[in-house]
Design a protein around this motif. Structure first.
Motif, PDB file in Angstrom:
ATOM      1  N   LEU A  39       0.827  -1.199   0.000  1.00  0.00           N
ATOM      2  CA  LEU A  39       0.000   0.000   0.000  1.00  0.00           C
ATOM      3  C   LEU A  39       0.863   1.252   0.000  1.00  0.00           C
ATOM      4  O   LEU A  39       1.876   1.324   0.683  1.00  0.00           O
ATOM      5  CB  LEU A  39      -0.902   0.033   1.239  1.00  0.00           C
ATOM      6  N   THR A  63     -15.380  10.472 -10.290  1.00  0.00           N
ATOM      7  CA  THR A  63     -14.218  10.595  -9.397  1.00  0.00           C
ATOM      8  C   THR A  63     -14.554  10.017  -8.026  1.00  0.00           C
ATOM      9  O   THR A  63     -13.760   9.265  -7.447  1.00  0.00           O
ATOM     10  CB  THR A  63     -13.789  12.067  -9.266  1.00  0.00           C
ATOM     11  N   VAL A  66     -14.649   6.173  -8.290  1.00  0.00           N
ATOM     12  CA  VAL A  66     -13.320   5.559  -8.407  1.00  0.00           C
ATOM     13  C   VAL A  66     -12.582   5.618  -7.064  1.00  0.00           C
ATOM     14  O   VAL A  66     -11.939   4.642  -6.656  1.00  0.00           O
ATOM     15  CB  VAL A  66     -12.507   6.252  -9.527  1.00  0.00           C
ATOM     16  N   VAL A  67     -12.691   6.733  -6.372  1.00  0.00           N
ATOM     17  CA  VAL A  67     -12.038   6.846  -5.059  1.00  0.00           C
ATOM     18  C   VAL A  67     -12.653   5.828  -4.092  1.00  0.00           C
ATOM     19  O   VAL A  67     -11.937   5.182  -3.317  1.00  0.00           O
ATOM     20  CB  VAL A  67     -12.135   8.288  -4.514  1.00  0.00           C
ATOM     21  N   ASP A  69     -13.983   2.943  -4.900  1.00  0.00           N
ATOM     22  CA  ASP A  69     -13.448   1.631  -5.295  1.00  0.00           C
ATOM     23  C   ASP A  69     -12.033   1.437  -4.761  1.00  0.00           C
ATOM     24  O   ASP A  69     -11.669   0.359  -4.301  1.00  0.00           O
ATOM     25  CB  ASP A  69     -13.442   1.479  -6.820  1.00  0.00           C
ATOM     26  N   TYR A  70     -11.243   2.489  -4.827  1.00  0.00           N
ATOM     27  CA  TYR A  70      -9.855   2.425  -4.363  1.00  0.00           C
ATOM     28  C   TYR A  70      -9.809   2.183  -2.855  1.00  0.00           C
ATOM     29  O   TYR A  70      -8.986   1.403  -2.373  1.00  0.00           O
ATOM     30  CB  TYR A  70      -9.127   3.716  -4.729  1.00  0.00           C
ATOM     31  N   LEU A  73     -10.395  -1.471  -2.380  1.00  0.00           N
ATOM     32  CA  LEU A  73      -9.200  -2.260  -2.706  1.00  0.00           C
ATOM     33  C   LEU A  73      -8.153  -2.170  -1.603  1.00  0.00           C
ATOM     34  O   LEU A  73      -7.504  -3.161  -1.262  1.00  0.00           O
ATOM     35  CB  LEU A  73      -8.604  -1.794  -4.035  1.00  0.00           C
ATOM     36  N   ARG A  74      -7.984  -0.990  -1.051  1.00  0.00           N
ATOM     37  CA  ARG A  74      -7.023  -0.826   0.053  1.00  0.00           C
ATOM     38  C   ARG A  74      -7.443  -1.676   1.252  1.00  0.00           C
ATOM     39  O   ARG A  74      -6.599  -2.271   1.915  1.00  0.00           O
ATOM     40  CB  ARG A  74      -6.875   0.643   0.427  1.00  0.00           C
TER      41      ARG A  74
END
Length: 85
Positions: A39, A63, A66-67, A69-70, A73-74
């Motif tokens: 990370l 935006t 997507v943030v 989704d990120y 994932l983190r």
């Protein structure tokens, strides 16, 4: 020369196979190790700037998506790293 009957040759071959097979299968099984991504660490100033930019652009729905989704994932990477230890 003495001829060996086919059934005896088959039994000899089968016995040889029975002796050799365990020797060939004596290797350890394959073990897989999960490698988790690393990370990126963001400073508090960077996180604050991102929060301000997102708040200033509520119409930028892609935006925000997507943030989000990120972030997910983190979270998955953190779980991977915890389970890998």
């Amino acid at each position: 020369m003495m001829l060996v009957p086919r059934s005896i040759r088959f039994l000899i071959a089968l016995t040889a196979l029975a002796v050799v097979a365990p020797l060939l299968s004596g290797c350890d099984s394959v073990r897989y190790k999960t490698i988790c991504p690393t990370l990126v660490t963001y400073s508090l100033a960077e996180q604050t700037q991102l929060a301000r930019e997102l708040a200033a652009s509520p119409q930028a729905t892609m935006t925000h998506r997507v943030v989000g989704d990120y972030v997910g994932l983190r979270d998955q990477v953190r779980v991977c790293q915890e389970n890998g230890k």
